[in-house]
Design a protein around this motif. Structure first.
Motif, PDB file in Angstrom:
ATOM      1  N   ARG B  25      58.928 -18.047  12.704  1.00  0.00           N
ATOM      2  CA  ARG B  25      60.186 -18.350  13.398  1.00  0.00           C
ATOM      3  C   ARG B  25      59.915 -18.551  14.887  1.00  0.00           C
ATOM      4  O   ARG B  25      58.886 -18.110  15.407  1.00  0.00           O
ATOM      5  CB  ARG B  25      61.197 -17.228  13.152  1.00  0.00           C
ATOM      6  CG  ARG B  25      60.771 -15.898  13.664  1.00  0.00           C
ATOM      7  CD  ARG B  25      61.899 -14.899  13.607  1.00  0.00           C
ATOM      8  NE  ARG B  25      61.350 -13.571  13.833  1.00  0.00           N
ATOM      9  CZ  ARG B  25      60.892 -13.145  14.994  1.00  0.00           C
ATOM     10  NH1 ARG B  25      60.926 -13.922  16.045  1.00  0.00           N
ATOM     11  NH2 ARG B  25      60.395 -11.933  15.106  1.00  0.00           N
ATOM     12  N   THR B  28      62.251 -15.615  19.678  1.00  0.00           N
ATOM     13  CA  THR B  28      63.694 -15.374  19.581  1.00  0.00           C
ATOM     14  C   THR B  28      64.160 -14.354  20.622  1.00  0.00           C
ATOM     15  O   THR B  28      63.602 -13.260  20.725  1.00  0.00           O
ATOM     16  CB  THR B  28      64.045 -14.883  18.156  1.00  0.00           C
ATOM     17  OG1 THR B  28      63.592 -15.860  17.214  1.00  0.00           O
ATOM     18  CG2 THR B  28      65.546 -14.692  17.994  1.00  0.00           C
ATOM     19  N   ASN B  53      66.638 -23.766  21.845  1.00  0.00           N
ATOM     20  CA  ASN B  53      67.875 -23.872  21.082  1.00  0.00           C
ATOM     21  C   ASN B  53      68.763 -22.684  21.447  1.00  0.00           C
ATOM     22  O   ASN B  53      68.379 -21.533  21.260  1.00  0.00           O
ATOM     23  CB  ASN B  53      67.531 -23.848  19.578  1.00  0.00           C
ATOM     24  CG  ASN B  53      68.757 -24.077  18.712  1.00  0.00           C
ATOM     25  OD1 ASN B  53      69.802 -24.504  19.196  1.00  0.00           O
ATOM     26  ND2 ASN B  53      68.612 -23.795  17.428  1.00  0.00           N
ATOM     27  N   THR B 101      65.168 -23.841  13.150  1.00  0.00           N
ATOM     28  CA  THR B 101      65.335 -24.791  14.250  1.00  0.00           C
ATOM     29  C   THR B 101      63.966 -25.404  14.522  1.00  0.00           C
ATOM     30  O   THR B 101      62.943 -24.743  14.370  1.00  0.00           O
ATOM     31  CB  THR B 101      65.844 -24.074  15.532  1.00  0.00           C
ATOM     32  OG1 THR B 101      65.624 -24.936  16.645  1.00  0.00           O
ATOM     33  CG2 THR B 101      65.111 -22.765  15.800  1.00  0.00           C
ATOM     34  N   CYS B 103      63.020 -26.042  17.361  1.00  0.00           N
ATOM     35  CA  CYS B 103      62.662 -25.626  18.726  1.00  0.00           C
ATOM     36  C   CYS B 103      61.666 -24.462  18.724  1.00  0.00           C
ATOM     37  O   CYS B 103      61.593 -23.698  17.769  1.00  0.00           O
ATOM     38  CB  CYS B 103      63.920 -25.207  19.477  1.00  0.00           C
ATOM     39  SG  CYS B 103      65.030 -26.585  19.784  1.00  0.00           S
ATOM     40  N   LYS B 106      64.473 -19.769  20.624  1.00  0.00           N
ATOM     41  CA  LYS B 106      65.861 -19.677  20.148  1.00  0.00           C
ATOM     42  C   LYS B 106      66.519 -18.564  20.945  1.00  0.00           C
ATOM     43  O   LYS B 106      66.028 -17.425  20.938  1.00  0.00           O
ATOM     44  CB  LYS B 106      65.790 -19.327  18.655  1.00  0.00           C
ATOM     45  CG  LYS B 106      67.077 -19.243  17.897  1.00  0.00           C
ATOM     46  CD  LYS B 106      66.714 -19.240  16.391  1.00  0.00           C
ATOM     47  CE  LYS B 106      67.764 -18.699  15.497  1.00  0.00           C
ATOM     48  NZ  LYS B 106      67.326 -18.735  14.080  1.00  0.00           N
ATOM     49  N   ILE B 108      69.924 -16.467  21.384  1.00  0.00           N
ATOM     50  CA  ILE B 108      71.189 -16.232  20.681  1.00  0.00           C
ATOM     51  C   ILE B 108      72.080 -15.272  21.466  1.00  0.00           C
ATOM     52  O   ILE B 108      71.601 -14.365  22.160  1.00  0.00           O
ATOM     53  CB  ILE B 108      70.957 -15.701  19.247  1.00  0.00           C
ATOM     54  CG1 ILE B 108      70.244 -14.339  19.233  1.00  0.00           C
ATOM     55  CG2 ILE B 108      70.152 -16.701  18.430  1.00  0.00           C
ATOM     56  CD1 ILE B 108      69.984 -13.795  17.831  1.00  0.00           C
TER      57      ILE B 108
END
Lengths: 235, 235
Positions: B25, B28, B53, B101, B103, B106, B108
């Motif tokens: 992933r 994040t 993102n 994504t 990207c 990420k 959030i």
């Protein structure tokens, strides 16, 4: 810095590998059917076979969530508590699907899809859950189905006539079954028929449909006859 | 028959491989903080950077579950609807963690752990959810954390003083914020402090704590200064 060089990304990537490295799940069979259709007898017949792990419904969990009896709450006020109850049933069934076993075969009493396609739908139809509550339960199910391995290899459907199981329950006189009305059995029956008979999506597991109106002796003979199919040829 | 030769087992094993083959992933980051702490400004500052993102809270989903406004239900009768609301928040935040994504980064707005350790705890403390409802939410969270990759690499904590954000909100006079009482801000603040400051479990992500009582100009300069850390060195 390339994606996997970051120490945290590395740590998380090993965690992920760990999650994935759970090996293939055992041949998984769910036994489905109405109240009084003989699921317990079926499970008892296969329990104790070498390599077979039999898992009953976790009734005791539903009656004791940190000291709270959800089943009791549900009976007293279904409109207020059905969503909580269905959420917890969904969670405990998911846990059973995911729990690892060293056995080659896992036979479970009812399943997560059973909850989704029979009991959650019935709760909506009877007004016990609202449309918004239904949507939340259905979206949880859909995410779990997409992201986790809740697959079942075979469904054994103990198909009964509601009037026959009603009479059977009346005769055996178990206290906890005395309050189950015929109308409820008919609703549960209809939802199982809708789910397990007729045209079904191609990726759904096959169904071994057994006429469970029959006498116990006939049924046990049928279970033995179908033993290889029921255990995936693994015992 | 060996485990993986069964056609269904084979089909399911490919499905499993498919699930696992989602790749690492992205780096994040979750931005956390009280109402009015400047999360939207933070997100806006990083939005549009190549490879980043930015995902805001899915407020519109919470206000429209199949035509039902859960937020509205919650305001009208918190004791009745908090569990449904928290269940759905948990689900939508989980979806955001899992959504893929292209990207490399990420960012959030708030996270699943934030919901678990701040808002679910607050709901219990204020009596909006019962102990049984709390247990069900906590058990869902625990299963997701164990079984799915909801990892966060960095938490950016926009730390504020409740009185400062209260005054800030009063001055900017947004209609939707007019009803937020100081007491609520204090409760949200305390839960963030408990979660993000002081001793924390070793496997929890690092926290970049930013004094967000400061003026916008100072804050934007700080975000730029910390850009490499915030984007994991990936933009």
């Amino acid at each position: 810095m390339p994606a996997l060089q970051h120490p945290l990304a590395l740590a998380l990537s090993s965690k992920k590998d760990l999650m994935l490295d759970t090996g293939p799940r055992p041949f998984t069979v769910s036994v489905e059917g109405n109240v009084g259709s003989g699921k317990s007898t079926f499970l008892k017949h296969f329990k104790g076979l070498e390599g077979v792990n039999v898992i009953e419904e976790p009734l005791e969990k539903w009656c004791n969530v940190d000291g709270h009896n959800l089943l009791d709450k549900l009976y007293k006020d279904p409109k207020r508590w059905s969503f909580l109850f269905q959420s917890y049933i969904q969670l405990t069934r998911l846990q059973i699907h995911l729990d690892q076993t060293p056995c080659r075969v896992k036979i479970i009493e009812r399943s997560l899809p059973n909850n989704r396609y029979c009991f959650v739908e019935n709760a909506l139809d009877s007004g016990a859950i609202s449309a918004a509550e239904h949507t939340v339960l259905a979206e949880y199910y859909s995410l779990m189905e997409r992201r986790l391995d809740i697959g079942v290899d075979l469904i054994v459907y103990l198909r009964t006539t509601p009037e026959v199981v009603f009479e059977r329950m009346r005769q055996r006189g178990r206290a906890e079954e005395a309050a189950v009305p015929l109308d409820y059995l008919r609703r549960v029956h209809r939802s199982h028929e809708r789910w397990l008979t007729g045209a079904r999506p191609a990726h759904w597991p096959p169904v071994l449909c057994i006429d469970a109106d029959q006498e116990l002796k006939e049924l046990l003979a049928l279970y033995d006859k179908n033993k290889e199919r029921i255990t995936g040829g693994k015992v």
